[in-house]
Write a protein that holds these residues in place. Structure first.
Motif, PDB file in Angstrom:
ATOM      1  N   THR A 167     -45.798 -31.666  17.288  1.00 52.67           N
ATOM      2  CA  THR A 167     -45.861 -30.673  18.361  1.00 52.67           C
ATOM      3  C   THR A 167     -44.538 -29.951  18.588  1.00 52.67           C
ATOM      4  O   THR A 167     -44.517 -28.759  18.905  1.00 52.67           O
ATOM      5  N   ALA A 168     -43.431 -30.667  18.416  1.00 54.58           N
ATOM      6  CA  ALA A 168     -42.122 -30.030  18.611  1.00 54.58           C
ATOM      7  C   ALA A 168     -41.881 -28.969  17.543  1.00 54.58           C
ATOM      8  O   ALA A 168     -41.395 -27.869  17.842  1.00 54.58           O
ATOM      9  N   SER A 212     -51.740 -22.504  28.882  1.00 54.61           N
ATOM     10  CA  SER A 212     -51.410 -23.105  30.175  1.00 54.61           C
ATOM     11  C   SER A 212     -50.790 -22.102  31.141  1.00 54.61           C
ATOM     12  O   SER A 212     -50.605 -22.415  32.327  1.00 54.61           O
ATOM     13  N   ARG A 213     -50.450 -20.921  30.645  1.00 58.81           N
ATOM     14  CA  ARG A 213     -49.863 -19.886  31.496  1.00 58.81           C
ATOM     15  C   ARG A 213     -50.232 -18.520  30.947  1.00 58.81           C
ATOM     16  O   ARG A 213     -50.796 -18.407  29.850  1.00 58.81           O
ATOM     17  N   THR A 214     -49.905 -17.495  31.689  1.00 57.15           N
ATOM     18  CA  THR A 214     -50.159 -16.133  31.211  1.00 57.15           C
ATOM     19  C   THR A 214     -49.322 -15.890  29.961  1.00 57.15           C
ATOM     20  O   THR A 214     -48.090 -16.064  29.991  1.00 57.15           O
ATOM     21  N   PRO A 215     -49.960 -15.524  28.838  1.00 56.98           N
ATOM     22  CA  PRO A 215     -49.199 -15.363  27.585  1.00 56.98           C
ATOM     23  C   PRO A 215     -48.131 -14.281  27.693  1.00 56.98           C
ATOM     24  O   PRO A 215     -48.350 -13.230  28.312  1.00 56.98           O
ATOM     25  N   ARG A 216     -46.987 -14.559  27.075  1.00 57.44           N
ATOM     26  CA  ARG A 216     -45.923 -13.558  26.986  1.00 57.44           C
ATOM     27  C   ARG A 216     -46.121 -12.692  25.746  1.00 57.44           C
ATOM     28  O   ARG A 216     -45.704 -11.532  25.717  1.00 57.44           O
ATOM     29  N   ALA A 217     -46.761 -13.252  24.714  1.00 55.08           N
ATOM     30  CA  ALA A 217     -47.079 -12.472  23.512  1.00 55.08           C
ATOM     31  C   ALA A 217     -48.281 -11.583  23.786  1.00 55.08           C
ATOM     32  O   ALA A 217     -49.124 -11.887  24.644  1.00 55.08           O
ATOM     33  N   LYS A 218     -48.373 -10.507  23.062  1.00 56.32           N
ATOM     34  CA  LYS A 218     -49.557  -9.646  23.145  1.00 56.32           C
ATOM     35  C   LYS A 218     -50.702 -10.320  22.381  1.00 56.32           C
ATOM     36  O   LYS A 218     -50.547 -10.683  21.230  1.00 56.32           O
ATOM     37  N   TYR A 219     -51.820 -10.484  23.051  1.00 56.99           N
ATOM     38  CA  TYR A 219     -52.984 -11.141  22.449  1.00 56.99           C
ATOM     39  C   TYR A 219     -53.901 -10.095  21.821  1.00 56.99           C
ATOM     40  O   TYR A 219     -54.285  -9.119  22.471  1.00 56.99           O
ATOM     41  N   GLU A 220     -54.244 -10.289  20.527  1.00 57.50           N
ATOM     42  CA  GLU A 220     -55.161  -9.395  19.813  1.00 57.50           C
ATOM     43  C   GLU A 220     -56.285 -10.234  19.213  1.00 57.50           C
ATOM     44  O   GLU A 220     -56.056 -11.349  18.726  1.00 57.50           O
ATOM     45  N   LEU A 221     -57.488  -9.694  19.235  1.00 62.96           N
ATOM     46  CA  LEU A 221     -58.647 -10.373  18.666  1.00 62.96           C
ATOM     47  C   LEU A 221     -59.131  -9.594  17.453  1.00 62.96           C
ATOM     48  O   LEU A 221     -59.318  -8.370  17.525  1.00 62.96           O
ATOM     49  N   PHE A 222     -59.311 -10.300  16.321  1.00 65.35           N
ATOM     50  CA  PHE A 222     -59.766  -9.634  15.096  1.00 65.35           C
ATOM     51  C   PHE A 222     -61.098 -10.216  14.652  1.00 65.35           C
ATOM     52  O   PHE A 222     -61.228 -11.430  14.456  1.00 65.35           O
ATOM     53  N   ALA A 250     -43.485 -21.444  16.670  1.00 62.95           N
ATOM     54  CA  ALA A 250     -44.107 -20.398  17.485  1.00 62.95           C
ATOM     55  C   ALA A 250     -43.053 -19.594  18.238  1.00 62.95           C
ATOM     56  O   ALA A 250     -43.177 -18.367  18.390  1.00 62.95           O
ATOM     57  N   ALA A 251     -42.013 -20.269  18.706  1.00 66.49           N
ATOM     58  CA  ALA A 251     -40.953 -19.585  19.447  1.00 66.49           C
ATOM     59  C   ALA A 251     -40.172 -18.618  18.563  1.00 66.49           C
ATOM     60  O   ALA A 251     -39.598 -17.645  19.063  1.00 66.49           O
ATOM     61  N   GLU A 252     -40.136 -18.879  17.262  1.00 63.32           N
ATOM     62  CA  GLU A 252     -39.407 -18.016  16.335  1.00 63.32           C
ATOM     63  C   GLU A 252     -40.276 -16.902  15.747  1.00 63.32           C
ATOM     64  O   GLU A 252     -39.751 -15.929  15.191  1.00 63.32           O
ATOM     65  N   ALA A 253     -41.587 -17.021  15.840  1.00 64.88           N
ATOM     66  CA  ALA A 253     -42.482 -16.096  15.157  1.00 64.88           C
ATOM     67  C   ALA A 253     -42.537 -14.731  15.838  1.00 64.88           C
ATOM     68  O   ALA A 253     -42.517 -14.627  17.068  1.00 64.88           O
ATOM     69  N   ASP A 254     -42.608 -13.693  15.013  1.00 67.57           N
ATOM     70  CA  ASP A 254     -42.871 -12.343  15.521  1.00 67.57           C
ATOM     71  C   ASP A 254     -44.372 -12.051  15.559  1.00 67.57           C
ATOM     72  O   ASP A 254     -44.850 -11.307  16.421  1.00 67.57           O
ATOM     73  N   LEU A 255     -45.087 -12.627  14.589  1.00 66.72           N
ATOM     74  CA  LEU A 255     -46.537 -12.451  14.493  1.00 66.72           C
ATOM     75  C   LEU A 255     -47.175 -13.793  14.181  1.00 66.72           C
ATOM     76  O   LEU A 255     -46.713 -14.504  13.286  1.00 66.72           O
ATOM     77  N   THR A 256     -48.229 -14.131  14.890  1.00 70.03           N
ATOM     78  CA  THR A 256     -49.020 -15.307  14.555  1.00 70.03           C
ATOM     79  C   THR A 256     -50.437 -14.866  14.214  1.00 70.03           C
ATOM     80  O   THR A 256     -51.043 -14.083  14.959  1.00 70.03           O
ATOM     81  N   LEU A 300     -49.615 -19.966  21.446  1.00 68.47           N
ATOM     82  CA  LEU A 300     -49.592 -18.815  22.349  1.00 68.47           C
ATOM     83  C   LEU A 300     -48.656 -19.067  23.530  1.00 68.47           C
ATOM     84  O   LEU A 300     -47.911 -18.171  23.948  1.00 68.47           O
ATOM     85  N   ASP A 301     -48.645 -20.289  24.050  1.00 65.04           N
ATOM     86  CA  ASP A 301     -47.734 -20.638  25.147  1.00 65.04           C
ATOM     87  C   ASP A 301     -46.270 -20.465  24.754  1.00 65.04           C
ATOM     88  O   ASP A 301     -45.431 -20.075  25.588  1.00 65.04           O
ATOM     89  N   ALA A 302     -45.946 -20.777  23.493  1.00 63.35           N
ATOM     90  CA  ALA A 302     -44.541 -20.826  23.074  1.00 63.35           C
ATOM     91  C   ALA A 302     -43.996 -19.493  22.563  1.00 63.35           C
ATOM     92  O   ALA A 302     -42.774 -19.358  22.401  1.00 63.35           O
ATOM     93  N   MET A 303     -44.855 -18.524  22.311  1.00 61.90           N
ATOM     94  CA  MET A 303     -44.372 -17.265  21.731  1.00 61.90           C
ATOM     95  C   MET A 303     -43.611 -16.425  22.752  1.00 61.90           C
ATOM     96  O   MET A 303     -43.878 -16.468  23.948  1.00 61.90           O
ATOM     97  N   ARG A 304     -42.658 -15.651  22.230  1.00 57.84           N
ATOM     98  CA  ARG A 304     -41.748 -14.859  23.060  1.00 57.84           C
ATOM     99  C   ARG A 304     -42.384 -13.535  23.496  1.00 57.84           C
ATOM    100  O   ARG A 304     -43.324 -13.062  22.868  1.00 57.84           O
TER     101      ARG A 304
END
Length: 332
Positions: A205-206, A254-264, A212-218, A231-235
């Motif tokens: 998990t760590a 667990s919280r409002t995402p800081r990353a932009k969420y896209e559905l494909f 996730a914290a380092e990723a620009d795109l997931t 999603l929680d860990a993204m910047r």
């Protein structure tokens, strides 16, 4: 010269894997045989050779997409077969291999399809490659076109899947600075390293949170607690693309995402794609696939479909391919 073939041992019956209600595919799928219906003159008739067993084939059977999938239905979305009958406008396809796509299910011995959407298979493409040329390659290409990765750090969940592998390979070719892949089965780790994808184990998990914290795109294929943790860990300023639900569970951050969420969903761009553009996509895909050594497969005769589904569900399992009771001989 274009290879042409002559079918043999054709019958007047069709065997199909049909589900008449939602549930566990092992329980609700049944191999049924019935007389072939009369061919609609405007359609191609294709005798199937191979069809893969993908998560995208199995998940709808469970009822996950009950709002748009309605039993009874033949399962399967892709595969390769041989044209045995065609309207005069497409007579040149008789004896040719095609992908009979975007119509009825492909887990059956005979498929009738729209000739404008049937994709001719180049001679140099092997049957087992052709059978897998639609869902995962087209989804990967479309996502990378929609969300360019050049100069960006990419994270893949469900990285042992065929689609994630293509995303990773092609992202690196398109200039992604790094690609990290989150995997479940240790059997997948070596393959990821061979592809140039940095492996991270799902249960670490760590490490997952750090990636996730380092990723620009997931590109997330899992959903559930793994996708939610990513999603929680993204910047802020990053993008999370949800394209699969291998866990069978929705995202619950667990919280409002800081990353932009896209559905494909692949069906969305296909809905507005012309037949000419559709065929053009495969002219692009074929040479890309020929440059790759795809994941190994395990072939199961149609009557052993239950074993094929078990293989598809097994962590670290080999990609199962259904083979159909059909042979062809060359008539070049």
């Amino acid at each position: 010269m274009t290879a042409r073939h002559s079918p043999v041992d054709l019958t007047t019956d069709n065997s199909a894997l049909i589900y008449r209600s939602f549930g566990d595919p092992q329980q609700v799928l049944h191999l049924e045989t019935a007389p072939l219906p009369a061919l609609i003159p405007s359609k191609l008739r294709v005798t199937m050779i191979y069809a893969p067993v993908n998560p995208s084939d199995l998940i709808p059977i469970t009822g996950a997409y009950a709002h748009r999938v309605h039993p009874p239905s033949v399962a399967g979305y892709e595969g390769v077969g041989l044209v045995v009958s065609a309207p005069k406008t497409h007579a040149g396809l008789v004896g040719r291999r095609v992908l009979p796509l975007r119509g009825v299910g492909t887990w059956q011995t005979v498929v009738d399809c729209d000739p404008e959407l049937a994709v001719p298979v180049p001679d140099e493409v092997d049957d087992l490659v052709a059978a897998r040329a639609y869902i995962n390659p087209l989804a990967a290409i479309t996502m990378l076109d929609t969300w360019p990765v050049a100069g960006k750090r990419v994270l893949l969940s469900g990285a042992g899947s065929a689609c994630a592998e293509l995303l990773g390979l092609w992202a690196l070719k398109q200039g992604a600075t790094t690609v990290v892949g989150i995997y479940r089965s240790e059997e997948r780790k070596g393959r990821l390293l061979e592809c140039g994808i940095k492996p991270v184990q799902t249960d670490d998990t760590a490490a997952v949170a750090a990636a996730a914290a380092e990723a620009d795109l997931t590109f997330d294929a899992i959903g559930g607690h793994v996708g939610s943790a990513i999603l929680d860990a993204m910047r802020p300023g990053t993008v999370f693309i949800a394209y699969g639900l291998l866990s069978g569970q929705p995202l619950r951050p667990s919280r409002t995402p800081r990353a932009k969420y896209e559905l494909f969903h692949l069906r969305n761009p296909l809905a507005t794609m012309t037949s000419a553009a559709w065929q053009g996509q495969f002219r692009h895909i074929w040479p890309m696939l020929l440059k790759l050594e795809l994941q190994p497969v395990k072939v199961f005769p149609l009557e052993h479909w239950q074993a094929a589904i078990e293989e598809a569900k097994r962590p670290g399992g080999t990609k199962p391919i259904l083979s159909f009771p059909f042979r062809y001989s060359s008539i070049n």
